[in-house]
Motif scaffolding. Sequence first.
Motif: not given
Ligand SMILES: O=C(O)CCC(=O)C(=O)O
Length: 333
Positions: A185, A187, A189, A201, A204, A206, A213, A221, A260, A262, A270, A272, A274, A276
């Motif tokens: 995933v 992102n 931002y 974000l 939520h 995960d 991450l 975050l 958590h 964002v 930002r 990122t 991630a 998972h």
């Molecule tokens: O982009 C982030 O800092 C957090 C991403 C995240 O929480 C996620 O992919 O579940």
Amino acid sequence: MKEDKDLRSFEVGFVPENYIISKKYRPENLDIPVSDSIPLIDLQNTPLEEILKASQDFGFFQVINHGVPEKTMNDAMNVMEEFFDMPCKDESGIVSNSKNWVYEKSSNLTKEGVRLWRDNLKHPCYPLQKCIPLWPNKPPTYQKVIAAYIVEVHKLSLKIFEMICKGLGLDPGYFNDISEAQFLVANFYPPCPDPSLTLGLLPHRDPSLITVLNQGNSTGLQVLKNGEWINVGVVPNALIINIGNQLEIISNGKLKSVEHRVVTKKHEARRTIATHVNPSPDCIVEPAKALVNELEPPRYKSFRYIDFVERNKVFGDYTKEYTNAFQNVARSS
Ligand SMILES: O=C(O)CCC(=O)C(=O)O
Ligand SMILES: [Fe+2]
């Protein structure tokens, strides 16, 4: 914000009304100082107890000396930056057998009916060799660079699972066969004219075992701790690890999957990536037998991971397509 234009449409002087998040989710106290209070752990010292304590107290920690080469991390961030900066992406990246990635612009509504201040790319990474050719092929180095990154993150996740196993008293290879279904995933931002009105974000937990991450050099975050949001600071070349709800279940509640979110920044973007680390689709998730007994009965019912994904619409509107594609790729391997 013009929704039909590329990312530069984020360059607006005010937050368009349909991006203003409901009061329930709106961030407050954005002026609290950046705290680096999620634990920082040096993996070189086999820090079993530190990892267990961090996983119980915070559900989050950062790691250094984690073995993922700095160049591999930077290359991955750079190719992702190129991807998000491309003016023309295929935005109908619906999951299918021929193209199993989803690119979602910020204008897409979330499950909760709100627009997030981010663009997002996601795709499965398992089985890796089958998935690579189905990922975006622009920029031209995307597949090679991200594959190299995923291989390293996989090695790191096995290291972390091994320590968690030792710490919890599980067989050292407990997670080897059930933790291979990595899902990426990424992102972007963008800066936001009024961060108090938006979120990158929503809060939520995960749906993974663990998430690895890479946040580059950017903050944003926040992790919920004792009812307060704490900021996660930047540590050069560190990776952030958090416990997903599947590992909370397997540990019978010993390790915590923590909420958590964002927040956005006025002058900073930002970016990122991630990863998972998920149970494979057919995996039965339940509290590990070694951790339950008469005094500590199972606190969760067992289920097939794919049923959990479908029931909770883990991948939003694309859940059905995603699970079909995932199963097709997995079966053909
Ligand atoms: O982009 C982030 O800092 C957090 C991403 C995240 O929480 C996620 O992919 O579940
Ligand atoms: Fe998350």
